[in-house]
Enzyme design. Structure first.
Site: not given
Ligand code: TTP
Ligand code: MG
Length: 356
Positions: A106, A9
């Site tokens: 991911e 991820d």
């Molecule tokens: P995530 O992997 O959940 O979050 P992240 O990569 O930003 O942070 P980390 O993994 O380090 O905790 O989500 C991946 C991407 O998906 C995120 O950068 C932006 C998008 N996203 C949205 O658009 N809305 C949301 O509610 C979430 C959770 C993510």
């Molecule tokens: Mg992420």
């Protein structure tokens, strides 16, 4: 023989790409999405510098700005994120073709047999992290275990830029100490219900028989029974095509009026919309699922003229479907909202079964 599963991820994905491509954002608290004036819109993700202030995904921009007045709001560039997503996938393919992407940033990898005959999942995960850093100037976190469930929890343990391995001999102890809210798939309501029954950790859940778990938590009870023993034999399915995106919630008390159900339905529709955004999907068919106190199940769908990921459209359609489906006084235990029939995918033939 045990499988070798990696969950990868990317860290603060959209925000990290923006900081990489725009040096003026580096080391600064930034939010991707939302509006700087706090006029509507939600934060899609926040840089780790912004998370220190409590800024999180799905937070309204006004709240984010209140928490962190110097927060920089950045307009998303989906084409850039899709390009990086393709690049990380290309790196994964150097090691295995058994790749199951969950979203742009991911994926699960099955490296039980890897193309380069490295043999060690730990080494492969670390090589992938290093390659992502060297070639793409971005960081990723990885978890390694013998199944998807434990690998996914592991990748989150030492985020950002983190790594964790939970091997077969550690799984039992790890699951026992894990707080119930950390079991992914256990929502807030279920976690609260578990705690009210004195179930705080994996060890507490483990004391219950499968029959007791099913009695208390329905069908997912048998999933919890297995998972708390570290058993998860779901295969890594390459390039799974997403057929529906949905969310649902079980209520601590039965709901019997539209006034009570409306706001809950709106909230659930909001969760679906966030996921649609995350997966970049727009769907034409809105489905509402209703479970009654006697466990009777009802699903009703409506197909819109055009695909949507618009919150208001999804909410209004879900409310219309609910209003037409139920009668005052019926006792509702669970509500769900789903979107399907996605853009660029052929409409399903025949009746739309198999949702949720
Ligand atoms: P995530 O992997 O959940 O979050 P992240 O990569 O930003 O942070 P980390 O993994 O380090 O905790 O989500 C991946 C991407 O998906 C995120 O950068 C932006 C998008 N996203 C949205 O658009 N809305 C949301 O509610 C979430 C959770 C993510
Ligand atoms: Mg992420």
């Amino acid at each position: 023989m045990n499988r070798k599963i990696i969950h990868i991820d990317m860290d603060a994905f959209y925000a990290s790409v923006e900081q990489r491509d725009n040096p003026e954002y580096r080391g600064k608290p930034i939010a991707v999405g939302g509006s700087p004036e706090g006029r509507g819109g939600v934060v899609m993700t926040a840089s780790y510098e912004a998370r220190v202030f409590g800024v999180r995904s799905a937070m309204p921009s006004k709240k984010a700005r209140d928490l962190c007045p110097q927060l920089l709001f950045v307009r998303p560039r989906f084409d850039a994120y899709k390009a990086v997503s393709a690049q990380i996938r290309e790196i994964f393919h150097r090691y295995t073709d058994l790749i199951e992407p969950l979203s742009l940033d991911e994926a699960y990898l099955d490296v039980t047999e890897d193309k380069l005959e490295i043999g060690s999942a730990i080494e492969i995960a670390q090589l992938i992290r290093k390659t992502i850093r060297d070639e793409l100037n971005l960081t990723a976190s990885a978890g390694v275990s013998i199944n998807k469930f434990v690998a996914k929890i592991a990748s989150d343990l030492n985020k950002p830029d983190g790594f964790a391995f939970i091997g077969p001999s550690n799984i039992a102890a790890f699951m026992e100490q894990l707080p119930v809210e950390k079991f992914h798939g256990v929502g807030k309501v279920t976690a609260e219900k578990m705690k009210s029954k004195g179930l705080f950790t994996g060890a507490d859940l483990k004391r219950l028989s499968e029959a007791e778990l099913i009695r208390d938590f329905g069908k997912t009870g048998s999933f919890y029974f297995k998972i708390v023993r570290g058993q998860d034999d779901r295969p890594v399915t390459p390039d799974r095509e997403t057929k529906s995106v949905s969310a649902e919630d079980t209520f601590p008390h039965d709901l019997s009026t539209i006034e009570e159900m409306g706001p809950e339905l709106d909230r659930i529709a909001g969760l679906v919309q966030v996921r649609l955004q995350k997966y970049h999907l727009k769907g034409r068919t809105v489905t509402v699922k209703i479970k009654f106190s006697d466990f009777r199940l009802m699903t009703r769908s409506q197909t819109l003229p055009a695909p949507t990921d618009d919150l208001e459209t999804i909410r209004d359609t879900a409310r219309r479907i609910l209003g037409a489906a139920i009668e005052e006084g019926w006792k509702v235990r669970l509500l769900g909202v789903g979107l399907s029939n996605f853009e660029d995918q052929a409409p399903p033939a025949g009746p739309q079964l198999g949702l949720f």
